[in-house]
Design a protein around this motif. Structure first.
Motif: not given
Ligand code: SF4
Length: 644
Positions: A103-104, A132-133, A287-289, A630-631
């Motif tokens: 990953d990153y 993540c995004w 945002g990414y959330g 989908c956290y």
């Protein structure tokens, strides 16, 4: 003392430039004033990177598991073990029996040589989609044909800035001077977030939205704009395809219904709709959330649609900022062309369950730049999977939880121990991170590790460069020929990429099949129903002083609750509460906060002494677009925990 130019390797939008001074057993890291975004200031996470180099936790030698303990082995032994395991897997079941998880965790273009290595083997088993995004990223590709944002400086031309699910005061600190600059010039800053985040302190208005309802909010605002005929008709006629379908969908989202779903009152909805349509140009910073939900891709598409119908795309001070892909295709890639290999891929959110039933089964796992046993959802399932894989190898700088549960651990260099090139998906700057010091102990840099492995496996023709410098010159070659951006030039300071414009989509040359913005929405009011057994929304953001499991400190979990919610369960500040989802439960110390939406439980990332993080509560589910994890889709219940 000489200061060496370097850059932050963390996966952060700011992409800071560093000036690093080597001292006796420490590094002094300062922000480089030559980067006009960093402007000499870096955050505590950046400063902490220096301590990590000399940390007692640092891995310095290859380690091999012997039962319950670790035995130090030589690099020669480690290479032999790994190449034998690769050869055996290739012979027994073929390359798909090898699983590469990456990953990153550490940015730098040469870090991607890990992927090249496995591509040169013919293509192995890998994740696809995103942790993540990905939902938002692909949503913007569908809408605009690419992901591009106006520059940071351009925000100062905005009249309204909407921080939608983003908290730059914590996660994007270098944006703050631009926001304050815009405010000085008369712009209004609005915050939409389920939590009254730190950025709300300097905002003009704050809207507390129920988690997971951002798409409904955007369609509700579009409904009002269209009903009141506040839309930009000329822009719609010239640049939008699919307007009628989008308008039909928005028509279903009556303000009263949207108010009930989102928790934002009808008067506030009208006020917001008026700001978006009348007080432009409007810049929406996402945002990414808000896209970490099953309908997360459609939530971003609805927000893009709102910006488009109000004519807020392709002008100075306008746009929906998510990321940028301006660097794509501008430099040589270290990856092999896709026709050279054939990987087997499974979506990130359901990776563990897919790998458990994969045929051929995984014989060998290699983990780089990531810590899947903590980062991935379904933590317990990941542990089952890990126990079943015969040989697991981790390349990292410290003994992460995944490394602890593996068989062979190879110590990797930090950004300061090898040269690299750093760019990010938000900053327009390109940095040459120069080598500051020799690697600690027997640590080796990834380019060295993968070149050596390639040599031992007879695929060295795909690793033609003997040094990192040669690789970097290869990567930079197109920029060097077209813009005279060479390593020597970058050694003088970071360079603002000359191909990045101030305004994205200024020529309205959208890269979609129709050449227009293509609107569509599959959001449905029925998707937003209540879950009775687990009635509260569970959010698991990363804490301000850490980046996921990097820098984590084992202080136990904290759960943030609105006092009204805590009251229902007779919970007081400092009490221990059980947070439970359909997938698992954990104990956390209660922190009361008026800033949290009263139907929301906020549990920042952390770990237990057994190495389990908050993802032990999260069931992996795929987003509608982009196969993203989908956290935030989980609902939970809470109750007081009484010690026996
Ligand atoms: S703001 Fe981001 S890029 Fe800058 S030092 Fe901190 S983590 Fe690194």
């Amino acid at each position: 003392m000489t200061m060496v130019r370097s850059a932050c390797p963390l996966n952060c939008p700011d992409g800071c430039a560093f000036l690093v001074e080597k001292r006796e057993n420490s590094l002094l890291i300062k922000g480089d004033p030559a980067n006009n975004i960093t402007k000499g200031f870096i955050c505590s996470k950046g400063q902490a990177l220096g301590k990590r180099v000399f940390s007692p936790d640092r891995l310095k030698f290859p380690l091999l598991r012997q039962g319950q303990r670790w035995e130090r082995v030589s690099w020669d032994q480690a290479y032999l073990l790994l190449t034998e395991a690769i050869k055996k897997t290739l012979d027994d079941v073929g390359p798909w029996g090898i699983f590469h998880h990456y990953d990153y965790g550490s940015n730098g273009v040469l870090r991607e040589l890990d992927q090249r290595f496995f591509q040169a083997l013919g293509g192995v088993t890998e994740p696809r989609g995103s942790m993540c995004w990905g939902a938002g990223y692909q949503a913007q590709e569908l809408d605009f044909g690419g992901v591009f944002s106006n520059s940071w400086e351009d925000l100062e031309d905005a009249k309204t800035i909407v921080l939608w699910g983003r908290d730059p005061a914590v996660t994007n600190v270098h944006l703050i001077p631009h926001l304050l600059g815009a405010k000085k010039r008369g712009a209004r800053v609005l915050v939409i977030n389920p939590i009254r985040v730190k950025s709300a302190e300097f905002a003009d208005e704050y809207y507390q939205v129920r988690p997971g309802t951002d798409g409904a909010l955007a369609l509700g605002l579009s409904h009002i704009i269209l009903r009141e005929r506040w839309q930009d008709t000329l822009f719609i006629q010239n640049y939008i395809q699919g307007f009628e379908g989008f308008a039909r969908r928005a028509k279903e989202f009556f303000p009263e219904k949207v108010a009930a779903i989102t928790g934002v009152g009808v008067t506030q909805l009208t006020q917001l709709a008026r700001a978006v349509s009348h007080a432009g140009p409007v810049s929406i910073i996402l945002g990414y959330g808000l896209q970490r939900y099953i309908k997360g891709g459609n939530a971003v598409r609805a927000i893009d649609g709102l910006a488009a119908i109000s004519g807020n795309i392709g002008w100075a001070g306008a746009g929906v900022h998510y990321a940028h892909q301006y660097h794509q295709g501008k430099m040589n890639s270290v990856l092999l062309p896709p026709e050279r290999y054939r990987s087997r891929t499974y979506p990130h959110p359901i990776l563990a369950e897919e790998l458990l039933k994969a045929d051929p089964a995984i014989q060998l796992a290699v983990v780089t730049r990531s810590n899947p046993l903590v980062q991935q959802p379904n933590s317990q399932l990941w542990r089952d999977l890990w126990r079943k894989i015969p040989f697991k190898v981790v390349i990292d700088t410290v003994l992460t939880e995944t490394a602890r549960q593996s068989d062979l651990v190879l110590p990797a260099a930090t950004i300061f121990e090898e040269e690299d090139l750093v760019k990010t998906s938000w900053s327009p700057l390109i940095h040459y991170a120069q080598k500051v010091l020799e690697p600690q102990g027997e640590v080796q840099a990834e380019p060295v590790i993968f070149t050596e492995l390639a040599k031992r496996l007879g695929i060295e023709k795909d690793f033609p460069y003997a040094s990192s410098r040669e690789w970097l010159e290869f990567v930079l070659q197109p920029l060097s020929e077209t813009y005279e951006i060479s390593l020597d030039k970058l050694a003088q300071g970071p360079v603002y990429a000359p191909y990045i414009p101030k305004v994205a989509w200024e020529n309205k040359d959208f890269k979609t099949p129709s050449g227009k913005i293509e609107l569509s929405s599959e959001l449905d009011l029925a998707d937003l129903g209540e879950a009775v057994e687990f009635p509260y929304h569970l959010l698991t953001p990363h804490p301000g002083n850490a980046m996921h499991s990097q820098f984590h400190q084992d202080e136990g979990f904290k759960v943030f609750l609105h006092p009204d919610l805590a009251e229902k369960f007779r919970l007081n500040h400092g009490d221990q509460a059980i947070v439970e989802t359909a997938y698992g439960q954990l104990v956390a110390a209660v922190v009361l906060s008026e800033d949290i939406h009263p139907e929301t439980v906020v549990l920042p990332e952390g770990t237990t002494s057994e190495g389990l993080g908050v993802n032990q509560l999260i069931l992996g589910k795929c987003s509608d677009i982009g196969e993203s994890t989908c956290y935030y889709e989980m609902r939970c219940q809470i109750r007081k925990w009484y010690l026996d």
